[in-house]
Design an enzyme around this catalytic site. Structure first.
Site, PDB file in Angstrom:
ATOM      1  N   TYR A  90      -0.600   3.695  -5.947  1.00 31.29           N
ATOM      2  CA  TYR A  90      -0.521   4.404  -4.885  1.00 31.29           C
ATOM      3  C   TYR A  90       0.880   3.940  -4.217  1.00 31.29           C
ATOM      4  O   TYR A  90       0.907   2.544  -3.867  1.00 31.29           O
ATOM      5  CB  TYR A  90      -1.739   4.253  -3.739  1.00 31.29           C
ATOM      6  N   ASP A 143       6.993  -2.026  -5.599  1.00 29.00           N
ATOM      7  CA  ASP A 143       6.316  -1.446  -4.299  1.00 29.00           C
ATOM      8  C   ASP A 143       5.698  -2.752  -4.046  1.00 29.00           C
ATOM      9  O   ASP A 143       4.316  -2.930  -4.252  1.00 29.00           O
ATOM     10  CB  ASP A 143       5.519  -0.324  -4.627  1.00 29.00           C
ATOM     11  N   LYS A 164       4.085  -2.951   5.975  1.00 31.25           N
ATOM     12  CA  LYS A 164       2.972  -3.751   6.647  1.00 31.25           C
ATOM     13  C   LYS A 164       3.378  -4.940   7.192  1.00 31.25           C
ATOM     14  O   LYS A 164       3.586  -5.263   8.234  1.00 31.25           O
ATOM     15  CB  LYS A 164       1.868  -4.174   5.405  1.00 31.25           C
TER      16      LYS A 164
HETATM   17  N1  HOZ Z   1      -3.967   4.164   2.370  1.00 31.73           N
HETATM   18  C1  HOZ Z   1      -4.030   3.079   3.159  1.00 31.73           C
HETATM   19  C2  HOZ Z   1      -4.611   1.966   2.291  1.00 31.73           C
HETATM   20  N2  HOZ Z   1      -4.216   1.492   1.157  1.00 31.73           N
HETATM   21  C3  HOZ Z   1      -5.191   3.318   4.185  1.00 31.73           C
HETATM   22  C4  HOZ Z   1      -4.464   3.325   5.466  1.00 31.73           C
HETATM   23  C5  HOZ Z   1      -5.236   3.557   6.667  1.00 31.73           C
HETATM   24  O1  HOZ Z   1      -6.105   4.191   6.604  1.00 31.73           O
HETATM   25  O2  HOZ Z   1      -4.737   3.166   7.440  1.00 31.73           O
END
Ligand code: HOZ
Length: 429
Positions: free
Chosen positions: A144, A239, A267
């Site tokens: 992802y 990534d 992050k």
């Molecule tokens: N897609 C995010 C984790 N891989 C979730 C982000 C969120 O809900 O804060």
């Protein structure tokens, strides 16, 4: 556990925010409960609006490697706040953070800051396409890279959690230029990259996948990927939004000794504030506007509060032994979890790299998207709810990572182990 206030807030939130949440996995749909609303977080703990305390293994999905609100980061944000919150003009801290990133990652010679991981990955593929003059992006099933159109093909994280096959609103014309292939499959990788008819500009990969649950690269897979992309003139993008400054000060690339052409970050480099970045070889980065023709911009890019939080975080992470201690803590914890699973839930597989891990409810091994998808998500949901009721906050999806932070104490980890044993035992009956 009383959660009346969370319930009320969720009902209210749903009337004004789609699904009541600002990011889908948070709605807890796949784990069969309603979300808990957070009042505050400190160290290893999150506290909800009903006054419940949880040991937090979500760590805001990765950024909080030092725990919540660590003193040096808080102080840096407060000091920056005195000078205003946004300028829309360059400021010294942007150079400081750029230098820290460049020093940490030998593959990065120049870096551009944006405001999220999604912005970083989407800008990186635009740059790769602009630089090579080619169209197609190769990604891996279950990886992802944020929610930009081009990436919503066989994607992990919320896309797989909610079982969304592809997203309405993403034009066919766009995703036809994305090719998603199996993670860890060297033969398909080689065949795909060597197919000259495909017009491949770049390959983007989570060097350690974290969004189909944690799935490490197979021995030699990343090296093969590097060798092939180098030979064929394809831009290799790592990534490292999750793994950057998580799997070591030099991220996954340092851990596995691979130098990608471009790296996406987010992050941790924002210390809990919204930051993303993409960086890499000068020769490629110099194609970005204003030096080159590839356009990318942002009003809040290089935001002073976020830069201050990032500088304070990366500076603190330089402390000698930081990553060794984290690794040891995570390894011991994972070993204990495996011992408990062996007794009560033998049909589970724990994957761990550094301080990120996932317990899959399948007997595994879990090496790619297909094997991750064999996990019993009903069981994960049951375990999630049991753990939450006992004060342990796990990711509300089987297909995410659990993170250990420097703030987790032995007492926190012991509590998590005891509650896991309690939950696994109960589920085994
Ligand atoms: N897609 C995010 C984790 N891989 C979730 C982000 C969120 O809900 O804060």
């Amino acid at each position: 556990m009383k959660i009346d206030k969370s319930k009320q807030l969720f009902a209210k939130a749903q009337t004004v925010i789609p699904g009541g949440v600002n990011s889908p996995v948070r709605a807890c749909k796949s784990v069969g409960c309603d979300p808990i609303f957070v009042a505050k977080a400190a160290g290893s703990k999150v506290y909800d609006v009903d006054g419940n305390e949880f040991v937090d293994f979500v760590c805001s999905w990765g950024p909080m490697i030092m725990g919540h609100n660590p003193a040096p980061v808080k102080e840096a944000i407060l000091a920056a706040l005195e000078n205003g919150t946004s300028y829309g003009a360059p400021a010294p801290l942007e150079i400081d953070l750029a230098e820290l990133v460049i020093d940490a990652l030998p593959s990065v010679e120049k870096v551009r800051f944006v405001s999220s991981g999604t912005e970083a990955t989407m800008s990186a593929i635009r740059l790769a396409r602009g630089y090579t003059g080619k169209k197609v992006v190769v990604k891996f099933n279950g990886c992802y890279h944020g929610h930009a159109d081009s990436f919503l093909v066989q994607a992990g994280s919320g896309v797989v959690t909610l079982g969304i096959p592809g997203s309405p609103g993403v034009p066919e014309d766009i995703v036809k230029n994305t090719l998603s292939i199996p993670y860890n499959d060297v033969d398909i990788l080689e065949k795909t990259l060597r197919d000259e008819s495909l017009d491949i500009s770049c390959v983007i990969i989570e060097a350690v996948a974290g969004n189909m649950g944690v799935v490490p690269p197979a021995e030699g897979f990343l090296q093969k990927l590097r060798d092939l992309t180098e030979e064929l003139g394809i831009v290799l993008i790592f990534d490292e939004v999750i793994t950057g400054f998580r799997l070591g000060y030099s991220g996954a690339q340092g851990r596995f000794g691979i130098k990608p052409d471009l790296t996406c970050l987010g992050k941790i480099i924002g210390g809990g504030l919204p930051v993303g970045a993409y960086g890499g070889k000068k020769e490629i980065m110099d194609n970005i506007a204003p030096d080159g023709p590839v356009y990318q911009a942002g009003t809040l890019s290089g935001n002073p509060l976020a830069m201050a939080a990032g500088v304070a975080t990366l500076t603190a992470l330089k402390e000698p032994g930081f990553y060794d201690r984290l690794e040891e803590k995570a390894a011991t914890f994972a070993q204990e979890l495996e011992n408990i699973a062996a007794k009560y839930q033998p049909n589970t597989t724990l994957n761990r790299v550094g301080s990120m891990m996932t317990t899959f409810f399948t007997d595994g091994p879990v090496t790619d998207f297909d094997s991750a998808m064999k996990a019993d998500t009903e069981k994960y949901g049951m375990h999630f709810r049991e753990m939450l009721s006992q004060g342990i906050w796990l990711a509300p999806s089987q297909f995410e990572a659990a993170f250990i932070s420097a703030a987790h104490t032995q007492e926190d980890l012991q509590k998590a182990l005891e509650k896991t044993e309690w939950s696994f035992k109960k589920m085994a009956k």
